[in-house]
Design an enzyme around this catalytic site. Structure first.
Site, PDB file in Angstrom:
ATOM      1  N   GLU A 215      28.394  20.472  52.076  1.00 20.17           N
ATOM      2  CA  GLU A 215      27.163  20.857  52.766  1.00 20.17           C
ATOM      3  C   GLU A 215      26.034  19.959  52.289  1.00 20.17           C
ATOM      4  O   GLU A 215      25.905  19.683  51.098  1.00 20.17           O
ATOM      5  CB  GLU A 215      26.734  22.303  52.465  1.00 20.17           C
ATOM      6  CG  GLU A 215      27.559  23.400  53.051  1.00 20.17           C
ATOM      7  CD  GLU A 215      26.967  24.777  52.706  1.00 20.17           C
ATOM      8  OE1 GLU A 215      25.784  24.849  52.316  1.00 20.17           O
ATOM      9  OE2 GLU A 215      27.707  25.768  52.802  1.00 20.17           O
ATOM     10  N   GLU A 271      20.400  29.490  62.789  1.00 21.31           N
ATOM     11  CA  GLU A 271      20.925  30.867  62.735  1.00 21.31           C
ATOM     12  C   GLU A 271      19.754  31.822  62.938  1.00 21.31           C
ATOM     13  O   GLU A 271      19.200  32.375  61.990  1.00 21.31           O
ATOM     14  CB  GLU A 271      21.626  31.103  61.399  1.00 21.31           C
ATOM     15  CG  GLU A 271      22.813  30.165  61.197  1.00 21.31           C
ATOM     16  CD  GLU A 271      23.442  30.311  59.825  1.00 21.31           C
ATOM     17  OE1 GLU A 271      24.397  31.100  59.689  1.00 21.31           O
ATOM     18  OE2 GLU A 271      22.978  29.645  58.886  1.00 21.31           O
ATOM     19  N   LYS A 274      19.566  35.285  61.182  1.00 22.94           N
ATOM     20  CA  LYS A 274      19.810  35.358  59.750  1.00 22.94           C
ATOM     21  C   LYS A 274      18.570  35.893  59.043  1.00 22.94           C
ATOM     22  O   LYS A 274      17.440  35.548  59.386  1.00 22.94           O
ATOM     23  CB  LYS A 274      20.167  33.969  59.211  1.00 22.94           C
ATOM     24  CG  LYS A 274      20.768  33.970  57.815  1.00 22.94           C
ATOM     25  CD  LYS A 274      21.253  32.567  57.467  1.00 22.94           C
ATOM     26  CE  LYS A 274      21.951  32.530  56.110  1.00 22.94           C
ATOM     27  NZ  LYS A 274      22.440  31.168  55.794  1.00 22.94           N
ATOM     28  N   GLU A 280      15.980  29.753  56.038  1.00 20.96           N
ATOM     29  CA  GLU A 280      17.356  30.211  56.222  1.00 20.96           C
ATOM     30  C   GLU A 280      17.781  30.155  57.686  1.00 20.96           C
ATOM     31  O   GLU A 280      18.964  30.028  57.985  1.00 20.96           O
ATOM     32  CB  GLU A 280      17.521  31.639  55.693  1.00 20.96           C
ATOM     33  CG  GLU A 280      17.495  31.751  54.184  1.00 20.96           C
ATOM     34  CD  GLU A 280      18.659  31.009  53.541  1.00 20.96           C
ATOM     35  OE1 GLU A 280      19.811  31.300  53.891  1.00 20.96           O
ATOM     36  OE2 GLU A 280      18.415  30.132  52.702  1.00 20.96           O
TER      37      GLU A 280
END
Length: 419
Positions: A215, A271, A274, A280
């Site tokens: 990642e 996302e 999330k 995030e």
């Protein structure tokens, strides 16, 4: 997008079926809550491989099985101890089916490190060295697999922007640091972080295990106090990353020149559901609806187009994008929660000495019911102008937006930025 690999955080059968017949190589994952049961039984491991590998392989090009995700970031001693045994059992099952082109590994976060700077001082945490790292490195060497690491220059830079130059974090190559222990010269933070892992492995007697970046990435948006989370920095980092990783011949790192480093960018999608801080939800190359946040060619063949940064509209609907050019101001949105707006105003003014202009009798003070919105707009513009070059965004938890209409009034001059 010309991606050659995709990493899944599970073994989603629908996705694996869709990837069948494509040339995209796939990484699948054993969930953390499956590790101990697989470690306890070869039968369970065999069933996992049958369900999640044999049902799709070889038409789907499964090439990596990651056992767990950042296991050592959780305080679960049993899972730590079960990690390598589970990897061995998955590997045994693959060999039983004469599958030799799938690597088994596990990805770690950088919190496995006790020391990372200078890179030559790289060492693993003492609580995991003997129990996890030594048996893991032995397994990786014996199977010719990779040491998978999640490495984000954004985090050390954003935690210490006064001492780490942004160009170093963004892989611009304009920064030079010499590790005085070995004389190696570093031009970016990513190489420093990767080589600290190389030196940590070397100190345990494993100098040749290959690295893979499981990642990395950069957030495109975040909360008001999360500096550096913006589209410009994200596009710059990921484009420079692709250029570095896809270079031919391979560039590698100062400690491993010429090393090919298979790399996954986190993440394909934002996302939007999330929880947690704003960053995030904003690591994606695409919005949740599939439209691009910015342009990127993952093959590394397309030249960077630095002027083509597309800033997302700072409201919920991301089906439309705005291109901002020239002078811009950060102002409060209409019809937002006034308590939240007051808190954001206090936050911005706490970091900007220009808010003195909002005091009663001063040039930017506005009496009356509309004062909060106007005062917040001045504070937001002041904050954005002061910290924009450090990566500040005009968002303030969804309370602010960019405008090209000058909000200055009378003798009150709102600070601006040039985008």
């Amino acid at each position: 997008m010309k991606a050659s690999r995709v990493k899944l955080y599970d073994c989603n059968p629908e996705i694996l079926k869709e990837l069948s017949g494509t040339r995209i190589q796939v990484s699948i994952m054993v969930r953390n809550n499956e590790i101990s049961s697989i470690a306890s039984s070869q039968t369970i491991a065999d069933q996992w491989v049958k369900t999640n590998v044999l049902a799709f392989y070889p038409k789907t090009l499964i090439r990596i099985i990651l056992v767990g995700n950042e296991v050592l970031s959780y305080n679960d001693q049993k899972m730590w101890c079960d990690l390598v045994p589970a990897m061995r059992k998955i590997q045994h099952s693959l060999r039983a089916h004469n599958i030799t082109n799938i690597k088994v590994g596990t990805p770690f976060a950088m919190d496995i490190m006790h020391s990372t700077f200078p890179p030559s001082s790289g060492t693993f945490r003492s609580d995991i060295t003997a129990t996890v790292m030594l048996p893991l490195l032995k397994f990786l060497k014996g199977t010719h697999s990779f040491f998978f690491i999640d490495v984000y220059p954004y985090f050390p830079w954003s935690a210490n922007p006064n001492n780490i130059h942004i160009d170093q974090a963004l892989l611009k190559g304009t920064f030079h640091y010499t590790d005085h222990v070995n004389g190696l010269i570093y031009t970016n933070l990513l190489d420093q972080m990767l080589d600290s892992v190389v030196f940590a492995m070397t100190k345990l007697g494993y100098p040749d295990i290959r690295l893979s970046i499981a990642e990395t990435g950069w957030p495109t948006a975040g909360d008001a106090n999360q500096q550096g989370a913006n589209v410009h920095f994200a596009a710059t980092y990921n484009r420079n990353l692709v250029k570095k990783i896809a270079a031919k011949p391979a560039i590698g790192t100062p400690a491993r020149p010429g090393m090919v480093i298979p790399t996954f960018i986190f993440a394909l999608y934002n996302e939007n559901q999330k929880s947690g801080p704003g960053t995030e939800r904003n690591w994606g190359l695409l919005h949740a609806d599939g439209t691009p946040v910015y342009n990127i060619d993952l093959s590394g063949n397309q030249a960077a187009f630095s002027s083509d940064f597309v800033l997302p509209v700072p409201v919920g609907n991301h089906n439309v994008t705005h291109r901002h050019r020239g002078e811009a101001w950060c102002v409060a949105k209409a019809e937002v929660d006034l308590n939240a707006l007051h808190l954001a105003l206090s936050f911005a003014c706490g970091l900007c000495e220009t808010c003195g202009a909002l005091a009663p009798g001063r040039e930017c003070h506005v009496p009356g019911s509309n004062s909060l919105t106007l005062h917040a707009s001045f504070a937001f513009s002041s904050y954005f102008a002061k910290f924009h070059n450090l990566g500040a965004t005009c968002d303030f938890n969804g309370l602010a937006t960019l405008t090209t209409n000058n909000p200055s009034h009378g003798s009150c001059m709102f600070p601006s930025v040039t985008l």
